[in-house]
Write a protein that holds these residues in place. Structure first.
Motif, PDB file in Angstrom:
ATOM      1  N   GLU A 313      43.233  13.673  34.842  1.00 25.63           N
ATOM      2  CA  GLU A 313      44.083  12.476  34.813  1.00 25.63           C
ATOM      3  C   GLU A 313      45.397  12.767  34.101  1.00 25.63           C
ATOM      4  N   GLY A 314      45.363  13.754  33.211  1.00 29.93           N
ATOM      5  CA  GLY A 314      46.561  14.130  32.485  1.00 29.93           C
ATOM      6  C   GLY A 314      47.025  15.517  32.881  1.00 29.93           C
ATOM      7  N   GLU A 315      47.890  16.094  32.081  1.00 23.66           N
ATOM      8  CA  GLU A 315      48.459  17.414  32.353  1.00 23.66           C
ATOM      9  C   GLU A 315      47.403  18.503  32.159  1.00 23.66           C
ATOM     10  N   THR A 316      47.173  19.318  33.195  1.00 21.56           N
ATOM     11  CA  THR A 316      46.160  20.371  33.106  1.00 21.56           C
ATOM     12  C   THR A 316      46.752  21.746  32.829  1.00 21.56           C
ATOM     13  N   ASP A 317      48.050  21.876  33.006  1.00 22.38           N
ATOM     14  CA  ASP A 317      48.681  23.155  32.692  1.00 22.38           C
ATOM     15  C   ASP A 317      48.663  23.371  31.180  1.00 22.38           C
ATOM     16  N   PRO A 318      48.075  24.487  30.705  1.00 22.37           N
ATOM     17  CA  PRO A 318      47.921  24.693  29.253  1.00 22.37           C
ATOM     18  C   PRO A 318      49.228  24.619  28.472  1.00 22.37           C
ATOM     19  N   GLU A 319      50.265  25.250  28.996  1.00 24.63           N
ATOM     20  CA  GLU A 319      51.533  25.269  28.273  1.00 24.63           C
ATOM     21  C   GLU A 319      52.166  23.879  28.201  1.00 24.63           C
ATOM     22  N   LYS A 320      52.120  23.155  29.316  1.00 19.87           N
ATOM     23  CA  LYS A 320      52.667  21.801  29.324  1.00 19.87           C
ATOM     24  C   LYS A 320      51.809  20.857  28.490  1.00 19.87           C
ATOM     25  N   ALA A 321      50.497  21.085  28.515  1.00 19.25           N
ATOM     26  CA  ALA A 321      49.589  20.224  27.761  1.00 19.25           C
ATOM     27  C   ALA A 321      49.801  20.383  26.257  1.00 19.25           C
ATOM     28  N   LYS A 322      50.071  21.599  25.814  1.00 20.78           N
ATOM     29  CA  LYS A 322      50.291  21.836  24.378  1.00 20.78           C
ATOM     30  C   LYS A 322      51.460  21.024  23.844  1.00 20.78           C
ATOM     31  N   LYS A 323      52.451  20.794  24.702  1.00 15.83           N
ATOM     32  CA  LYS A 323      53.623  20.035  24.273  1.00 15.83           C
ATOM     33  C   LYS A 323      53.302  18.550  24.093  1.00 15.83           C
ATOM     34  N   LEU A 324      52.179  18.104  24.651  1.00 20.07           N
ATOM     35  CA  LEU A 324      51.789  16.701  24.533  1.00 20.07           C
ATOM     36  C   LEU A 324      50.974  16.414  23.274  1.00 20.07           C
ATOM     37  N   LEU A 325      50.495  17.477  22.616  1.00 18.08           N
ATOM     38  CA  LEU A 325      49.702  17.279  21.402  1.00 18.08           C
ATOM     39  C   LEU A 325      50.573  16.692  20.305  1.00 18.08           C
ATOM     40  N   LYS A 326      50.014  15.765  19.561  1.00 12.35           N
ATOM     41  CA  LYS A 326      50.769  15.123  18.483  1.00 12.35           C
ATOM     42  C   LYS A 326      50.384  15.736  17.150  1.00 12.35           C
ATOM     43  N   TYR A 327      51.267  16.600  16.672  1.00 11.34           N
ATOM     44  CA  TYR A 327      51.067  17.252  15.387  1.00 11.34           C
ATOM     45  C   TYR A 327      51.816  16.481  14.303  1.00 11.34           C
ATOM     46  N   GLU A 328      51.351  16.647  13.081  1.00 15.74           N
ATOM     47  CA  GLU A 328      52.061  16.072  11.933  1.00 15.74           C
ATOM     48  C   GLU A 328      52.164  17.145  10.862  1.00 15.74           C
ATOM     49  N   LYS A 329      53.381  17.409  10.416  1.00 14.15           N
ATOM     50  CA  LYS A 329      53.636  18.407   9.379  1.00 14.15           C
ATOM     51  C   LYS A 329      53.072  19.775   9.761  1.00 14.15           C
ATOM     52  N   GLN A 341      44.805  27.209  22.247  1.00 15.89           N
ATOM     53  CA  GLN A 341      44.404  28.382  23.016  1.00 15.89           C
ATOM     54  C   GLN A 341      42.957  28.774  22.741  1.00 15.89           C
ATOM     55  N   ALA A 342      42.447  28.405  21.570  1.00 17.46           N
ATOM     56  CA  ALA A 342      41.082  28.791  21.208  1.00 17.46           C
ATOM     57  C   ALA A 342      40.049  28.105  22.091  1.00 17.46           C
ATOM     58  N   TYR A 343      40.438  27.027  22.755  1.00 24.67           N
ATOM     59  CA  TYR A 343      39.501  26.285  23.596  1.00 24.67           C
ATOM     60  C   TYR A 343      39.666  26.626  25.078  1.00 24.67           C
ATOM     61  N   LEU A 344      40.541  27.605  25.363  1.00 24.57           N
ATOM     62  CA  LEU A 344      40.776  27.990  26.732  1.00 24.57           C
ATOM     63  C   LEU A 344      40.029  29.273  27.059  1.00 24.57           C
ATOM     64  N   ASP A 345      39.743  29.487  28.331  1.00 22.33           N
ATOM     65  CA  ASP A 345      39.052  30.716  28.718  1.00 22.33           C
ATOM     66  C   ASP A 345      40.055  31.853  28.798  1.00 22.33           C
ATOM     67  N   ALA A 346      39.570  33.014  29.202  1.00 24.00           N
ATOM     68  CA  ALA A 346      40.431  34.195  29.229  1.00 24.00           C
ATOM     69  C   ALA A 346      41.612  34.028  30.169  1.00 24.00           C
ATOM     70  N   GLY A 347      41.447  33.179  31.165  1.00 22.98           N
ATOM     71  CA  GLY A 347      42.527  32.982  32.119  1.00 22.98           C
ATOM     72  C   GLY A 347      43.550  31.960  31.696  1.00 22.98           C
ATOM     73  N   GLY A 348      43.342  31.362  30.510  1.00 24.75           N
ATOM     74  CA  GLY A 348      44.310  30.414  29.999  1.00 24.75           C
ATOM     75  C   GLY A 348      44.092  28.981  30.432  1.00 24.75           C
ATOM     76  N   THR A 349      42.915  28.694  31.000  1.00 19.83           N
ATOM     77  CA  THR A 349      42.617  27.328  31.422  1.00 19.83           C
ATOM     78  C   THR A 349      41.285  26.879  30.852  1.00 19.83           C
TER      79      THR A 349
END
Length: 357
Positions: A313-329, A341-349
């Motif tokens: 339902e959301g962005e599945t591309d790993p690189e684009k998805a990382k930009k959607l994460l809400k980090y603080e400090k 990346q730690a939750y992705l397989d060897a292929g990056g997905t």
């Protein structure tokens, strides 16, 4: 033979012939009458059979319609979307009809596994309102309605510095409190609520926040959600906090199709042991705020993607998805979150989502 005798004999013969003719006519009429009666009876019987057949046909047709009614009802009951529900259903007290084709046992297992995964991602998940005691927590939670926890945390220091106790806030000038709470939005209504609940605490509970659900919900501005936040985090008593993030995610994960907060609370409570309720609430809310957003969930960087029926339902591309994460400090506060990346397989997905492949 004399003429008189001859005439008498002729008269007798004529009379006999007349008698035979009359008898024949009667016999013929009798035969005709009998045939006519038989024909009428036959026609009446045939008409009766036709009427009976028509009645039987009508009854059979009506019976068929009655028998078909449940089939039509069954089609209406089986919704295409998991969120569909019949009106008037009682609050869920157990896992009886989970949405989709998943069995109750499979639903419980998947839900608990998701919670375990989130516990590893957010081991220090906690209420993100700043507080030092139950009084500060209940006031801060009331103020958090229709605004962010960050905004509340920026406002409450001045409020609690000026009115540190329920007695102080109960006797406060409403206009002065409104000025402090103005940044939180709806400041007039919130001022009325926090002053009102402070007065109730002083008058009914000796200035102490009660530790029972039935007492907390009597306070102005305090509903079940606020009460469970206080019970779980100030008194250590388990409760499920059904806020907007929690509602959105449990439906997205198809844990329930309910939309009413009380029914959601009952349905989710049936999936988990009571001891897990408070931490479960924190895990789900933190995940909703940081990764599984309402409009653009970061599916490509989600640690529970293989367990999520809504993956994609959301962005599945790993690189684009990382930009959607809400980090603080520089990262997620208060927990040890591995990089996406730690939750992705060897292929990056992410691993294939539930039910894929």
């Amino acid at each position: 033979m004399t003429r008189a005798a001859s005439a008498k004999k002729a008269a007798s013969a004529k009379k006999a012939a007349s008698t035979r003719q009359t008898a024949s006519a009667k016999e013929t009429a009798s035969v005709k009458g009998t045939a006519s009666a038989k024909k009428a009876a036959s026609a009446k019987k045939a008409a009766s059979k036709t009427s009976a057949a028509q009645k039987a046909s009508k009854k059979a047709s009506k019976g068929a319609a009655v028998k078909k009614a449940p089939a039509a009802k069954k089609v209406a009951v089986a919704p295409k979307k998991a969120t569909a529900r019949l009106k008037g259903t009682a609050p869920a007290k157990a896992v009886v009809h989970p949405p989709g084709d998943e069995s109750p046992t499979a639903l419980v297992r998947r839900a608990r596994r998701i919670n375990r995964e989130l516990a590893e991602v957010f081991p220090y998940a906690h209420p993100e309102l700043d507080f030092e005691n139950p009084f500060q927590l209940v006031v801060a939670t009331v103020l958090s309605a229709q605004t962010t926890d960050l905004r509340v945390n920026q406002t409450t220091p001045a409020l609690f510095a000026t009115y540190p106790t329920p007695e102080d806030l109960a006797a406060a000038n409403p206009e002065e409190v409104e000025e402090i709470l103005r940044p939180c939005g709806f400041f007039r209504a919130k001022t009325k609520s926090v002053i009102g609940l402070s007065k109730a605490l002083v008058e009914d509970f000796g200035g102490e926040v009660p530790g029972r659900l039935e007492d907390l919900v009597k306070l102005p501005g305090v509903g079940r959600k606020t009460a469970f936040v206080v019970l779980g985090n100030a008194f250590g008593r388990p409760g499920i906090t059904v806020d907007t993030h929690f509602q959105r995610l449990v439906r997205r994960w198809r844990w329930t199709g309910e939309t009413d907060p009380d029914k959601i609370e009952a349905a989710i409570g049936a999936l988990f042991p009571k001891s897990d309720w408070t931490d479960l609430s924190h895990h789900v809310i933190w995940h909703g705020r940081r990764i599984c957003h309402a409009r653009k969930p970061a599916c490509g960087a989600c640690p529970i993607a293989p367990l999520c029926p809504a993956y994609g339902e959301g962005e599945t591309d790993p690189e684009k998805a990382k930009k959607l994460l809400k980090y603080e400090k520089g990262g997620f506060p208060g927990q040890r979150l591995k990089p996406p990346q730690a939750y992705l397989d060897a292929g990056g997905t992410p691993a294939p989502p539930l039910g894929a492949g």
